[in-house]
Design a protein around this motif. Structure first.
Motif, mmCIF file in Angstrom:
data_model
loop_
_atom_site.group_PDB
_atom_site.id
_atom_site.type_symbol
_atom_site.label_atom_id
_atom_site.label_comp_id
_atom_site.label_asym_id
_atom_site.label_seq_id
_atom_site.Cartn_x
_atom_site.Cartn_y
_atom_site.Cartn_z
ATOM 1 N N ILE A 107 -9.155 6.266 -1.918
ATOM 2 C CA ILE A 107 -7.738 6.423 -1.573
ATOM 3 C C ILE A 107 -7.359 5.447 -0.464
ATOM 4 O O ILE A 107 -6.325 4.777 -0.527
ATOM 5 C CB ILE A 107 -7.433 7.879 -1.140
ATOM 6 C CG1 ILE A 107 -7.661 8.853 -2.299
ATOM 7 C CG2 ILE A 107 -6.011 8.002 -0.614
ATOM 8 C CD1 ILE A 107 -7.738 10.308 -1.875
ATOM 9 N N GLU A 108 -8.210 5.371 0.543
ATOM 10 C CA GLU A 108 -7.919 4.494 1.682
ATOM 11 C C GLU A 108 -7.898 3.024 1.254
ATOM 12 O O GLU A 108 -7.055 2.252 1.706
ATOM 13 C CB GLU A 108 -8.943 4.714 2.794
ATOM 14 C CG GLU A 108 -8.540 4.061 4.101
ATOM 15 C CD GLU A 108 -9.402 4.523 5.247
ATOM 16 O OE1 GLU A 108 -10.360 3.796 5.580
ATOM 17 O OE2 GLU A 108 -9.120 5.594 5.800
ATOM 18 N N ASP A 111 -4.623 2.051 -0.559
ATOM 19 C CA ASP A 111 -3.450 1.819 0.291
ATOM 20 C C ASP A 111 -3.906 1.520 1.710
ATOM 21 O O ASP A 111 -3.853 2.385 2.586
ATOM 22 C CB ASP A 111 -2.529 3.046 0.249
ATOM 23 C CG ASP A 111 -1.234 2.833 1.019
ATOM 24 O OD1 ASP A 111 -0.918 1.670 1.353
ATOM 25 O OD2 ASP A 111 -0.542 3.827 1.280
ATOM 26 N N THR A 114 -1.981 2.462 5.155
ATOM 27 C CA THR A 114 -2.085 3.751 5.854
ATOM 28 C C THR A 114 -3.533 4.094 6.209
ATOM 29 O O THR A 114 -3.876 5.263 6.358
ATOM 30 C CB THR A 114 -1.487 4.893 4.994
ATOM 31 O OG1 THR A 114 -2.179 4.938 3.754
ATOM 32 C CG2 THR A 114 -0.007 4.696 4.773
ATOM 33 N N HIS A 117 -5.041 7.208 8.196
ATOM 34 C CA HIS A 117 -4.114 8.342 8.098
ATOM 35 C C HIS A 117 -4.826 9.616 7.631
ATOM 36 O O HIS A 117 -4.608 10.689 8.183
ATOM 37 C CB HIS A 117 -2.957 7.979 7.154
ATOM 38 C CG HIS A 117 -2.114 9.127 6.743
ATOM 39 N ND1 HIS A 117 -1.250 9.757 7.607
ATOM 40 C CD2 HIS A 117 -1.999 9.777 5.555
ATOM 41 C CE1 HIS A 117 -0.639 10.741 6.964
ATOM 42 N NE2 HIS A 117 -1.080 10.761 5.718
ATOM 43 N N GLN A 118 -5.691 9.484 6.631
ATOM 44 C CA GLN A 118 -6.382 10.661 6.098
ATOM 45 C C GLN A 118 -7.236 11.344 7.168
ATOM 46 O O GLN A 118 -7.231 12.563 7.288
ATOM 47 C CB GLN A 118 -7.283 10.265 4.935
ATOM 48 C CG GLN A 118 -6.527 9.814 3.719
ATOM 49 C CD GLN A 118 -7.458 9.119 2.774
ATOM 50 O OE1 GLN A 118 -7.621 7.915 2.856
ATOM 51 N NE2 GLN A 118 -8.075 9.868 1.900
ATOM 52 N N VAL A 121 -5.008 13.141 9.664
ATOM 53 C CA VAL A 121 -4.520 14.409 9.105
ATOM 54 C C VAL A 121 -5.650 15.438 9.090
ATOM 55 O O VAL A 121 -5.450 16.602 9.468
ATOM 56 C CB VAL A 121 -3.942 14.198 7.687
ATOM 57 C CG1 VAL A 121 -3.682 15.531 6.991
ATOM 58 C CG2 VAL A 121 -2.657 13.374 7.756
ATOM 59 N N HIS A 149 -5.687 14.778 0.762
ATOM 60 C CA HIS A 149 -4.277 15.145 0.579
ATOM 61 C C HIS A 149 -3.440 14.049 -0.073
ATOM 62 O O HIS A 149 -2.403 14.324 -0.649
ATOM 63 C CB HIS A 149 -3.657 15.590 1.910
ATOM 64 C CG HIS A 149 -3.288 14.464 2.811
ATOM 65 N ND1 HIS A 149 -4.193 13.859 3.654
ATOM 66 C CD2 HIS A 149 -2.109 13.811 2.982
ATOM 67 C CE1 HIS A 149 -3.590 12.893 4.319
ATOM 68 N NE2 HIS A 149 -2.324 12.838 3.929
ATOM 69 N N ASP A 150 -3.876 12.809 -0.036
ATOM 70 C CA ASP A 150 -3.147 11.703 -0.675
ATOM 71 C C ASP A 150 -3.803 11.259 -1.978
ATOM 72 O O ASP A 150 -3.624 10.121 -2.419
ATOM 73 C CB ASP A 150 -3.066 10.502 0.284
ATOM 74 C CG ASP A 150 -1.936 10.634 1.288
ATOM 75 O OD1 ASP A 150 -0.976 11.392 1.026
ATOM 76 O OD2 ASP A 150 -2.014 9.965 2.339
ATOM 77 N N GLY A 152 -3.128 11.632 -4.995
ATOM 78 C CA GLY A 152 -2.197 11.134 -6.004
ATOM 79 C C GLY A 152 -1.926 9.644 -5.902
ATOM 80 O O GLY A 152 -1.503 9.019 -6.880
ATOM 81 N N LYS A 153 -2.183 9.058 -4.750
ATOM 82 C CA LYS A 153 -1.947 7.621 -4.582
ATOM 83 C C LYS A 153 -2.808 6.776 -5.519
ATOM 84 O O LYS A 153 -2.449 5.642 -5.827
ATOM 85 C CB LYS A 153 -2.243 7.191 -3.141
ATOM 86 C CG LYS A 153 -1.190 7.580 -2.149
ATOM 87 C CD LYS A 153 -1.561 7.017 -0.791
ATOM 88 C CE LYS A 153 -0.504 7.321 0.239
ATOM 89 N NZ LYS A 153 -0.842 6.724 1.539
ATOM 90 N N LEU A 161 3.267 1.237 -4.126
ATOM 91 C CA LEU A 161 2.737 1.705 -2.842
ATOM 92 C C LEU A 161 3.079 0.756 -1.694
ATOM 93 O O LEU A 161 3.346 1.203 -0.582
ATOM 94 C CB LEU A 161 1.212 1.861 -2.913
ATOM 95 C CG LEU A 161 0.661 3.104 -3.583
ATOM 96 C CD1 LEU A 161 -0.865 3.044 -3.609
ATOM 97 C CD2 LEU A 161 1.118 4.370 -2.898
#
Length: 171
Positions: A107-108, A111, A114, A117-118, A121, A149-150, A152-153, A161
């Motif tokens: 995920i990281e 994108d 961000t 960010h994970q 959070v 939590h992200d 879906g990205k 994105l």
């Protein structure tokens, strides 16, 4: 067990089991006598570990009262070997944790804008969980969930994105 929790007799399976694993501990019965019996009465949660090496066993205990005569209450102590089950649970948990970390990394990388960010959070979720007084096991599960939590990205095209400005209705 008698009312003072002394072992009165074993059934055949209990005798075989204890004689089979007696070599693990100097005195397996001593290990049982050290268990705070009041903690396992009417409970199936108490587990003890016999032995301190690779041959150690995890035993689950359940004590239930039986009435042989009204003036002499007795107890049945059920012992089951849950060693392999606990080892498999640990292995599965470790694999699950590795999968979560791999997905979080994917995920990281998807994108990089961000990045971090994970973890921010997840760390915030941990602080809130601890403030609420949740058990550490649950706090750790919340941490792992927050890392995802992200999720879906991963399915969103990179150009959407990273697009500066507003998204179109189709986007």
């Amino acid at each position: 067990l008698d009312r003072r929790f002394r072992i009165l007799l074993f059934n055949k399976l209990g005798e075989q089991y204890l004689s089979k694993y007696a070599a693990i501990s100097d005195n397996i019965l001593k290990s049982f006598k050290e268990i705070p019996i009041h903690k396992i009465i009417n409970s199936s949660k108490e587990e003890i570990e016999i032995g301190k090496n690779s041959d150690s066993k995890i035993l689950k205990l359940l004590a239930q009262p039986i009435e042989i005569s009204p003036d002499s209450p007795s107890w049945i102590l059920l012992i089951s070997d849950v060693t392999e089950s606990r080892r498999m649970q640990k292995k599965i948990y470790s694999m699950l944790e590795g999968t979560v970390y791999a997905l979080a990394l994917a995920i990281e990388r998807r994108d990089p804008y961000t990045a971090g960010h994970q973890k921010n959070v997840a760390n915030l979720a941990v602080k809130i969980s601890r403030k609420l007084g949740l058990e550490e096991k649950l706090v750790h599960w919340i941490y792992l969930g927050a890392l995802l939590h992200d999720l879906g990205k991963i399915a969103i095209p990179a150009e959407i994105l990273t697009k500066p400005g507003k998204l179109s209705p189709e986007e």
